[in-house]
Scaffold this motif. Sequence first.
Motif, PDB file in Angstrom:
ATOM      1  N   ILE A   1     125.509  11.363 -10.334  1.00  0.00           N
ATOM      2  CA  ILE A   1     124.802  10.186  -9.818  1.00  0.00           C
ATOM      3  C   ILE A   1     125.813   9.330  -9.073  1.00  0.00           C
ATOM      4  CG2 ILE A   1     123.570   8.074 -10.416  1.00  0.00           C
ATOM      5  CD1 ILE A   1     122.442   9.568 -12.839  1.00  0.00           C
ATOM      6  N   ILE A   2     125.519   9.082  -7.806  1.00  0.00           N
ATOM      7  CA  ILE A   2     126.339   8.167  -7.009  1.00  0.00           C
ATOM      8  C   ILE A   2     125.613   6.827  -7.035  1.00  0.00           C
ATOM      9  CG2 ILE A   2     127.258   7.637  -4.717  1.00  0.00           C
ATOM     10  CD1 ILE A   2     127.363  10.681  -4.195  1.00  0.00           C
ATOM     11  N   PRO A   3     126.231   5.795  -7.594  1.00  0.00           N
ATOM     12  CA  PRO A   3     125.562   4.492  -7.686  1.00  0.00           C
ATOM     13  C   PRO A   3     125.121   3.980  -6.305  1.00  0.00           C
ATOM     14  CG  PRO A   3     127.619   4.494  -8.923  1.00  0.00           C
ATOM     15  CD  PRO A   3     127.586   5.760  -8.133  1.00  0.00           C
ATOM     16  N   ASN A   4     123.986   3.291  -6.287  1.00  0.00           N
ATOM     17  CA  ASN A   4     123.445   2.791  -5.023  1.00  0.00           C
ATOM     18  C   ASN A   4     124.427   1.930  -4.251  1.00  0.00           C
ATOM     19  OD1 ASN A   4     121.026   4.117  -5.318  1.00  0.00           O
ATOM     20  ND2 ASN A   4     119.972   2.360  -6.213  1.00  0.00           N
ATOM     21  N   ASP A   5     125.202   1.100  -4.954  1.00  0.00           N
ATOM     22  CA  ASP A   5     126.147   0.242  -4.235  1.00  0.00           C
ATOM     23  C   ASP A   5     127.189   1.072  -3.483  1.00  0.00           C
ATOM     24  OD1 ASP A   5     127.261   0.943  -6.753  1.00  0.00           O
ATOM     25  OD2 ASP A   5     128.581  -0.805  -6.738  1.00  0.00           O
ATOM     26  N   LYS A   6     127.561   2.220  -4.027  1.00  0.00           N
ATOM     27  CA  LYS A   6     128.490   3.126  -3.334  1.00  0.00           C
ATOM     28  C   LYS A   6     127.754   3.918  -2.256  1.00  0.00           C
ATOM     29  CE  LYS A   6     132.254   3.349  -6.299  1.00  0.00           C
ATOM     30  NZ  LYS A   6     133.540   2.937  -5.849  1.00  0.00           N
ATOM     31  N   ALA A   7     126.549   4.359  -2.563  1.00  0.00           N
ATOM     32  CA  ALA A   7     125.773   5.181  -1.625  1.00  0.00           C
ATOM     33  C   ALA A   7     125.518   4.431  -0.319  1.00  0.00           C
ATOM     34  CB  ALA A   7     124.462   5.610  -2.266  1.00  0.00           C
ATOM     35  N   PHE A   8     125.222   3.151  -0.397  1.00  0.00           N
ATOM     36  CA  PHE A   8     124.927   2.375   0.806  1.00  0.00           C
ATOM     37  C   PHE A   8     126.143   2.208   1.715  1.00  0.00           C
ATOM     38  CE2 PHE A   8     121.279   0.676  -1.731  1.00  0.00           C
ATOM     39  CZ  PHE A   8     120.283   1.153  -0.891  1.00  0.00           C
TER      40      PHE A   8
END
Length: 86
Positions: free
Chosen positions: A55-62
């Motif tokens: 799981i790549i956290p959303n804050d990193k994904a963005f």
Amino acid sequence: MQSEQLIQKVISIIAENQYIPQEEISLESEFEKLGIDSLAALGIIGEIENEFNIIIPNDKAFLITNVRQLVESLEEFLSTATTHTS
């Protein structure tokens, strides 16, 4: 998975997801120049997460805007997962 194999797998996933020939995608490719918007990028990241069971956290994904950043993030999360399971 070796780095070159990882790069090729990521490029393959992007190509399949976006119907882009693999030879048009390189480690230096920017998503925007490939015609990949933020929503499509999140779809690609979702496929990466499923493929590698991470799981790549959303804050990193963005923050991921190119292939290199995606590969580096994936390497980081895979090494963390390996460290936690060892």
